[in-house]
Structure formats: structure tokens, C-alpha cells
Design an enzyme around this catalytic site. Structure first.
Site, PDB file in Angstrom:
ATOM      1  N   ARG A 105      49.067  41.738  32.554  1.00 23.69           N
ATOM      2  CA  ARG A 105      47.986  41.722  33.557  1.00 23.69           C
ATOM      3  C   ARG A 105      46.776  42.366  32.907  1.00 23.69           C
ATOM      4  O   ARG A 105      46.857  43.496  32.416  1.00 23.69           O
ATOM      5  CB  ARG A 105      48.412  42.486  34.809  1.00 23.69           C
ATOM      6  CG  ARG A 105      47.264  42.681  35.791  1.00 23.69           C
ATOM      7  CD  ARG A 105      47.699  43.162  37.152  1.00 23.69           C
ATOM      8  NE  ARG A 105      48.311  42.076  37.914  1.00 23.69           N
ATOM      9  CZ  ARG A 105      48.553  42.121  39.209  1.00 23.69           C
ATOM     10  NH1 ARG A 105      48.240  43.195  39.910  1.00 23.69           N
ATOM     11  NH2 ARG A 105      49.123  41.098  39.830  1.00 23.69           N
ATOM     12  N   HIS A 132      45.502  33.570  38.436  1.00 32.59           N
ATOM     13  CA  HIS A 132      46.741  34.226  38.870  1.00 32.59           C
ATOM     14  C   HIS A 132      47.805  33.128  39.061  1.00 32.59           C
ATOM     15  O   HIS A 132      48.184  32.796  40.182  1.00 32.59           O
ATOM     16  CB  HIS A 132      46.486  34.995  40.174  1.00 32.59           C
ATOM     17  CG  HIS A 132      47.519  36.038  40.471  1.00 32.59           C
ATOM     18  ND1 HIS A 132      48.622  36.265  39.666  1.00 32.59           N
ATOM     19  CD2 HIS A 132      47.629  36.924  41.507  1.00 32.59           C
ATOM     20  CE1 HIS A 132      49.347  37.238  40.186  1.00 32.59           C
ATOM     21  NE2 HIS A 132      48.767  37.660  41.294  1.00 32.59           N
ATOM     22  N   GLN A 135      50.981  33.605  41.301  1.00 29.69           N
ATOM     23  CA  GLN A 135      50.731  33.566  42.749  1.00 29.69           C
ATOM     24  C   GLN A 135      50.702  32.117  43.234  1.00 29.69           C
ATOM     25  O   GLN A 135      51.234  31.788  44.299  1.00 29.69           O
ATOM     26  CB  GLN A 135      49.389  34.250  43.047  1.00 29.69           C
ATOM     27  CG  GLN A 135      49.160  34.519  44.507  1.00 29.69           C
ATOM     28  CD  GLN A 135      50.007  35.676  45.014  1.00 29.69           C
ATOM     29  OE1 GLN A 135      50.037  36.735  44.422  1.00 29.69           O
ATOM     30  NE2 GLN A 135      50.704  35.467  46.125  1.00 29.69           N
ATOM     31  N   ASP A 228      42.443  36.590  50.707  1.00 24.21           N
ATOM     32  CA  ASP A 228      42.570  37.541  49.594  1.00 24.21           C
ATOM     33  C   ASP A 228      41.461  38.572  49.778  1.00 24.21           C
ATOM     34  O   ASP A 228      40.488  38.334  50.506  1.00 24.21           O
ATOM     35  CB  ASP A 228      42.433  36.798  48.248  1.00 24.21           C
ATOM     36  CG  ASP A 228      42.683  37.703  47.040  1.00 24.21           C
ATOM     37  OD1 ASP A 228      43.194  38.829  47.217  1.00 24.21           O
ATOM     38  OD2 ASP A 228      42.366  37.275  45.906  1.00 24.21           O
ATOM     39  N   CYS A 268      47.606  36.760  49.506  1.00 24.71           N
ATOM     40  CA  CYS A 268      48.331  37.068  48.263  1.00 24.71           C
ATOM     41  C   CYS A 268      48.760  38.522  48.230  1.00 24.71           C
ATOM     42  O   CYS A 268      49.710  38.849  47.526  1.00 24.71           O
ATOM     43  CB  CYS A 268      47.500  36.696  47.044  1.00 24.71           C
ATOM     44  SG  CYS A 268      46.207  37.853  46.672  1.00 24.71           S
ATOM     45  N   ARG A 297      57.513  35.378  44.986  1.00 28.82           N
ATOM     46  CA  ARG A 297      57.041  35.800  43.654  1.00 28.82           C
ATOM     47  C   ARG A 297      58.241  36.066  42.751  1.00 28.82           C
ATOM     48  O   ARG A 297      58.243  35.714  41.578  1.00 28.82           O
ATOM     49  CB  ARG A 297      56.187  37.072  43.766  1.00 28.82           C
ATOM     50  CG  ARG A 297      54.879  36.934  44.547  1.00 28.82           C
ATOM     51  CD  ARG A 297      53.881  36.068  43.828  1.00 28.82           C
ATOM     52  NE  ARG A 297      53.649  36.541  42.481  1.00 28.82           N
ATOM     53  CZ  ARG A 297      52.823  37.565  42.158  1.00 28.82           C
ATOM     54  NH1 ARG A 297      52.109  38.158  43.094  1.00 28.82           N
ATOM     55  NH2 ARG A 297      52.672  37.934  40.899  1.00 28.82           N
TER      56      ARG A 297
HETATM   57  N1   CP Z   1      49.666  39.566  44.755  1.00 33.38           N
HETATM   58  C1   CP Z   1      49.871  40.387  43.719  1.00 33.38           C
HETATM   59  O1   CP Z   1      49.782  40.009  42.533  1.00 33.38           O
HETATM   60  O2   CP Z   1      50.202  41.654  44.066  1.00 33.38           O
HETATM   61  P1   CP Z   1      50.155  42.914  43.094  1.00 33.38           P
HETATM   62  O3   CP Z   1      48.728  43.100  42.673  1.00 33.38           O
HETATM   63  O4   CP Z   1      50.666  44.065  43.913  1.00 33.38           O
HETATM   64  O5   CP Z   1      51.024  42.638  41.904  1.00 33.38           O
HETATM   65  N1  NVA Z   2      41.883  38.764  43.684  1.00 28.12           N
HETATM   66  C1  NVA Z   2      42.713  39.951  43.688  1.00 28.12           C
HETATM   67  C2  NVA Z   2      44.157  39.588  43.655  1.00 28.12           C
HETATM   68  C3  NVA Z   2      45.105  40.746  43.738  1.00 28.12           C
HETATM   69  C4  NVA Z   2      46.533  40.342  43.562  1.00 28.12           C
HETATM   70  C5  NVA Z   2      42.349  40.828  42.504  1.00 28.12           C
HETATM   71  O1  NVA Z   2      42.139  40.306  41.404  1.00 28.12           O
HETATM   72  O2  NVA Z   2      42.284  42.045  42.689  1.00 28.12           O
END
Ligand code: CP
Ligand code: NVA
Length: 310
Positions: A105, A132, A135, A228, A268, A297
Site C-alpha cells: 500500500r 484500489h 476493493q 467513500d 469501501c 475482501r
Molecule cells: N477499504 C479498505 O481498503 O480499508 P482499509 O483502508 O482499512 O484497509
Molecule cells: N479513497 C480512500 C480509500 C480508503 C480505503 C483513501 O485512499 O483513503
């Protein structure tokens, strides 16, 4: 680089592979419900490092790898010191000698791209500023469980920022013949280049892309309303400014009334209750699928591991 040996962006996988992955996820979900766990990754390890916070992704990759008989190793990006202590190239080359895959990430999409380019193991994008994909696969699974395998003609209406999640859901829609609608304030649309990349798939598969600057216009034909955060990780400095623009883009009971009666809502997560979505919608588990999607997930990512780790 053969991009299909990684999951860097959903764009790199064709519809057949996406559907196959979702089918594996559905089967793995049934196995877990029957307390069946495989040992297919015995002796195998994934290295994981997260430059941004996480609850769902970091937990589900670790649980998933464990359920498949392998072991996840959590690495600390601060300790690794990417481009400070050593180059991405050397990190990728060393990690490739020890682990069978990487789950990353990060802020910049270029980091996952470079790790894949320089290393010799599959790299999975666990969220970047741009995408993502995990997701999107979990939403695909959730929608197939709800509506059946053929999602052609269904409409996802994303109410909010044209962000990383929106980009990956748009690709999912384009590849599976769905329509994708974005409702956002002017100036917060997805980048034109992201939309253009999807246009051939929308055309070929019979879906369409639309953008509205009024959420009421976006929900009339929706099968799923997607929510989101208005402020993604890394954008905290823009919080106050963004909130003023996004206030009308809340999923609430009033907006839902304008959608077809069968329409469901999901998010999400993490959710900012009272901002992009109300408590009333979050707590209505007849229409809110976000916890099912969060569960998926786990299964979708196990399926991704099965597709990529050999
Ligand atoms: N939706 C999602 O990716 O959640 P986290 O940021 O908690 O991993
Ligand atoms: N769009 C959000 C998604 C979190 C899972 C972010 O990038 O923070």
C-alpha cells in the site's frame, strides 16, 4: 514486464480473469464457512508493507495467507527506508530472494510499478493514490452474489470524489459490461486519461460512463450506490476545503428515495458517519452491503493470491 503476473491495476486483467478470480473467491468463501482450509501455500511467504494506515486490507491479507497455509510477513516501510536507506531496485531484488509475493500500500503508483519491474515475484497493489483493485474485486464478488454472474447492464453510481476507488470500480464496470456513474462537485472528476483508458471496454461490452455534478441526477437508474471518504489518505491538508464542496454529496435516506427500490448501498470503508454517508444508511443492513463487501475482501484477495503465487 508481464503485467498479468501482478495486480498493479485492474486494467491489466481481462474480464475472463476477473470473473475467474471472483468464482475462486466464492468457492473459498464456502470452504471457510465449512471450516475447510487448504495447505496450498505451505512454506510460502508474502512480504507486506503499508505506507498508509489500514484495517481491512492489512488484516485480510494476513488472515487469508494464513488460511491458505502460508505466512505473511509484515515489514515496516520506515525501517526499510525506500529510496532513503536503499533504492527500490535493491529492495525488490533482495525481497524476491526471500518471499513469494509482495503486497504493497503506497502513495505513488510508481512504487508498485517499480517493485514489479525490478523484482521477480508478483506484486499486489493494496491501494495507491490512483487505484484500489482489491476493493473492486470485492465489490464484483458482492454484486455477483446479489445479482448473479451476468452483471451486464447493471449500474454503479459512485457518489463522491473521483478517487482511487472510483478509478478501480470504473474499470470493473467497463470490463464486465456495467455502467459507471460518478456524481461529484465540479473539479473533482476522475482524470480524463483514466476515463479514456476504459472507453474501449465500455464500448465493447455495452456499458457507459457518465458524470453528473448533482447527486440526484446520478441515482435514478442505479443498482448500487457507492460511497467513500471525501478526503483520501494523504489529502488531509485539503479536508476543510473539500468538505465545503462535498456536503451535498452525502448518501442519506432522502437521496436513496430517488433511486430504484431494489437499489443497495455500499462503502469501501472506513466511513465518516455523518459526512459522506449517514448513520441511518450505515445501520440499515437491509440495504447496506458494506460489511459483506468487507468480508469479501478476505475471499477476493485469497483468490488473487491463488491466481498469482505459484
Ligand atoms: N477499504 C479498505 O481498503 O480499508 P482499509 O483502508 O482499512 O484497509
Ligand atoms: N479513497 C480512500 C480509500 C480508503 C480505503 C483513501 O485512499 O483513503
Amino acid at each position: 514486464m508481464d503485467r498479468t503476473k501482478h495486480l498493479l491495476r485492474l486494467q491489466d486483467w481481462d474480464a475472463q480473469r476477473i470473473l475467474e478470480t471472483i468464482n475462486i473467491a466464492i468457492r473459498l468463501k464456502e470452504e471457510v464457512k465449512s471450516n475447510l482450509y487448504s495447505n496450498r501455500f505451505a512454506g510460502r511467504t508474502i512480504g507486506m508493507f503499508f505506507e498508509k494506515p489500514s484495517l481491512r486490507t492489512i488484516t485480510t491479507f494476513q488472515v487469508g495467507m494464513h488460511q491458505l497455509g502460508g505466512m505473511p510477513i509484515l515489514l515496516d516501510p520506515k525501517s526499510i527506508g525506500i529510496n532513503q536507506r536503499e533504492s527500490v531496485q535493491d529492495i525488490a531484488l533482495c525481497l524476491s530472494r526471500w518471499v513469494n509475493g509482495l503486497v504493497v500500500r503506497c502513495f505513488k503508483q510508481s512504487l508498485v510499478e517499480q517493485l514489479a519491474e525490478h523484482g521477480n515475484v508478483p506484486v499486489i497493489n493494496a491501494l495507491s493514490d490512483d487505484y484500489h483493485p482489491c476493493q473492486a474485486l470485492a465489490l464484483g464478488q458482492t454484486m455477483i452474489e446479489l445479482y448473479g454472474t451476468d452483471l451486464r447492464g447493471k449500474t454503479i453510481a459512485f457518489i463522491g470524489d473521483g478517487n482511487n476507488v472510483a478509478n478501480s470500480l470504473m474499470v470493473l464496470a467497463a470490463k464486465l459490461g456495467m455502467n459507471f456513474t460518478l456524481a461529484c462537485p465540479k473539479g473533482f472528476e476522475q482524470k480524463n486519461e483514466e476515463i479514456q483508458v476504459c472507453q474501449p471496454d465500455f464500448k465493447k461490452n455495452g456499458g457507459k460512463y457518465r458524470v453528473f455534478n448533482n447527486p440526484k441526477d446520478a441515482v435514478a437508474d442505479a443498482d448500487i450506490l457507492y460511497s467513500d471518504t471525501w478526503v483520501s489518505m494523504g489529502q488531509e491538508g485539503q479536508k476543510d476545503e473539500k468538505k465545503t464542496h462535498f456536503l451535498p454529496f452525502q448518501i442519506n435516506d432522502e437521496l436513496l428515495k430517488l433511486a430504484p427500490s431494489h437499489c443497495k448501498v455500499t462503502h469501501c470503508l472506513p466511513a465518516n458517519r455523518g459526512e459522506e454517508i449517514t448513520d441511518s444508511i450505515m445501520n440499515n443492513l437491509q440495504i447496506n452491503l458494506c460489511y459483506e463487501e468487507a468480508e469479501n475482501r478476505l475471499h477476493a484477495q485469497k483468490a488473487v493470491l491463488c491466481q498469482l503465487l505459484h
